[in-house]
Design a protein around this motif. Structure first.
Motif, PDB file in Angstrom:
ATOM      1  N   UNK A  62       0.844  -1.198   0.000  1.00  0.00           N
ATOM      2  CA  UNK A  62       0.000   0.000   0.000  1.00  0.00           C
ATOM      3  C   UNK A  62       0.877   1.244   0.000  1.00  0.00           C
ATOM      4  N   UNK A  63       0.333   2.342  -0.473  1.00  0.00           N
ATOM      5  CA  UNK A  63       1.059   3.599  -0.544  1.00  0.00           C
ATOM      6  C   UNK A  63       1.139   4.229   0.849  1.00  0.00           C
ATOM      7  N   UNK A  86      -7.187   0.021  -5.405  1.00  0.00           N
ATOM      8  CA  UNK A  86      -6.609   1.350  -5.223  1.00  0.00           C
ATOM      9  C   UNK A  86      -7.005   1.891  -3.848  1.00  0.00           C
ATOM     10  N   UNK A  87      -6.334   1.410  -2.814  1.00  0.00           N
ATOM     11  CA  UNK A  87      -6.730   1.808  -1.453  1.00  0.00           C
ATOM     12  C   UNK A  87      -6.440   3.275  -1.188  1.00  0.00           C
ATOM     13  N   UNK A  88      -7.264   3.869  -0.341  1.00  0.00           N
ATOM     14  CA  UNK A  88      -7.039   5.222   0.140  1.00  0.00           C
ATOM     15  C   UNK A  88      -6.619   5.121   1.601  1.00  0.00           C
ATOM     16  N   UNK A  89      -5.313   5.231   1.821  1.00  0.00           N
ATOM     17  CA  UNK A  89      -4.781   4.998   3.156  1.00  0.00           C
ATOM     18  C   UNK A  89      -5.318   6.041   4.124  1.00  0.00           C
ATOM     19  N   UNK A  90      -5.385   5.642   5.373  1.00  0.00           N
ATOM     20  CA  UNK A  90      -5.933   6.505   6.424  1.00  0.00           C
ATOM     21  C   UNK A  90      -4.849   6.716   7.485  1.00  0.00           C
ATOM     22  N   UNK A  91      -4.572   7.966   7.824  1.00  0.00           N
ATOM     23  CA  UNK A  91      -3.548   8.314   8.808  1.00  0.00           C
ATOM     24  C   UNK A  91      -4.201   8.908  10.047  1.00  0.00           C
ATOM     25  N   UNK A  92      -3.826   8.399  11.204  1.00  0.00           N
ATOM     26  CA  UNK A  92      -4.245   8.957  12.483  1.00  0.00           C
ATOM     27  C   UNK A  92      -3.011   9.065  13.385  1.00  0.00           C
ATOM     28  N   UNK A  93      -3.055  10.000  14.330  1.00  0.00           N
ATOM     29  CA  UNK A  93      -1.954  10.115  15.288  1.00  0.00           C
ATOM     30  C   UNK A  93      -2.471  10.666  16.613  1.00  0.00           C
TER      31      UNK A  93
END
Length: 274
Positions: free
Chosen positions: A59-60, A98-105
């Motif tokens: 994945x990207x 074509x996944x749309x990566x999800x970022x959390x912090x």
């Protein structure tokens, strides 16, 4: 609560949807970064491991600017956890094309347990044995159930960590730290080609020539003249007593001068000056 403000903060704290693949399958990676006055320590190594983890999972990765936005906010010593999932979609285990990566912090204030730096720690040998899966070895993926089960093995406050061996008895790591051992001349750390997490402090010490890679079997513990645990948040803890899950006398390596030299180098890398 996350430290970044405005839209970044809202994005960081947004709830994961029910179909997020990280929630459903552990399909993603994470990093836990020590941040001092907005500056992430060992960031090159953390970023490289996150990129490699995303590549392994196919994945990207989020762009670097998006990741580094997590380090903004109030000054001081913080620990910031970055979580990257593949996002939503796909059919069952099959990931989306074509996944749309999800970022959390999330960032939290932090203070190291400095007493453990000098006094050392007591550690238990976990009953759980790590499975071997070279495809995932080294990366910090979200599926940490082995670590969860291992950590559930003790609740005694005197036990600071749990040591893990693989199914063949080769010592590998602790539940949240890497293992180092000394043979009286040099410091070594176990190979991690089959299982385990390749820590960023471990990588930095290897690159500096202060550690070498060599295996250590449970049956060969007597080879170790000293043991310690390391990670990029806590620093270096000398191991002073290892408890076994069976009726056996604890292994008590001495708190040697060798610890001090390696600890000094490790803590300089992390900005811990004493």
């Amino acid at each position: 609560m996350s430290e970044p403000g405005g839209a970044n903060r809202a994005r960081s704290e947004a709830m994961l949807p029910f179909d997020d693949r990280g929630l459903a399958y552990g399909d993603g990676v994470f990093e836990t970064v020590l941040v001092r006055d907005h500056r992430p320590t060992l960031w090159q190594a953390h970023h490289a491991r996150l990129i490699r983890g995303c590549e392994v999972l196919g994945m990207r990765a989020p762009d670097r600017d998006a990741l580094e936005a997590a380090f903004a906010g109030a000054p001081g010593l913080k620990v910031t956890k970055l979580i990257v999932t593949r996002g939503s979609g796909g059919r069952g285990y099959l990931p989306p094309a074509q996944p749309k990566v999800r970022l959390r912090w999330r960032s939290t204030a932090f203070a190291p347990d400095t007493a453990r730096w000098s006094a050392g720690v007591e550690v238990g040998l976990c009953r759980l044995r790590l499975s071997r899966q070279p495809a995932l070895a080294g990366i910090k993926h979200l599926n940490r159930l082995e670590n969860v089960l291992a950590r559930a093995e003790w609740r005694e406050e005197k036990i600071a960590e749990g040591l893990l061996a693989d199914q063949q008895g080769w010592l590998t790591e602790a539940t949240a730290m890497n293992l180092c051992w000394h043979d009286g001349r040099r410091w070594f750390t176990p190979p991690l080609e089959q299982c385990g997490v390749a820590g960023t402090l471990r990588a930095a010490l290897l690159e500096a020539g202060l550690l070498e890679i060599a295996p250590l079997h449970l049956d060969e513990l007597a080879r170790a003249r000293a043991l310690c645990l390391i990670n990029s948040v806590q620093g270096l803890w000398p191991l002073r007593r290892l408890h076994f899950p069976i009726q056996r006398e604890p292994f008590e390596p001495p708190l040697a001068d060798a610890h001090l030299a390696l600890q000094r180098s490790a803590h300089q890398l992390l900005g811990y000056h004493r």
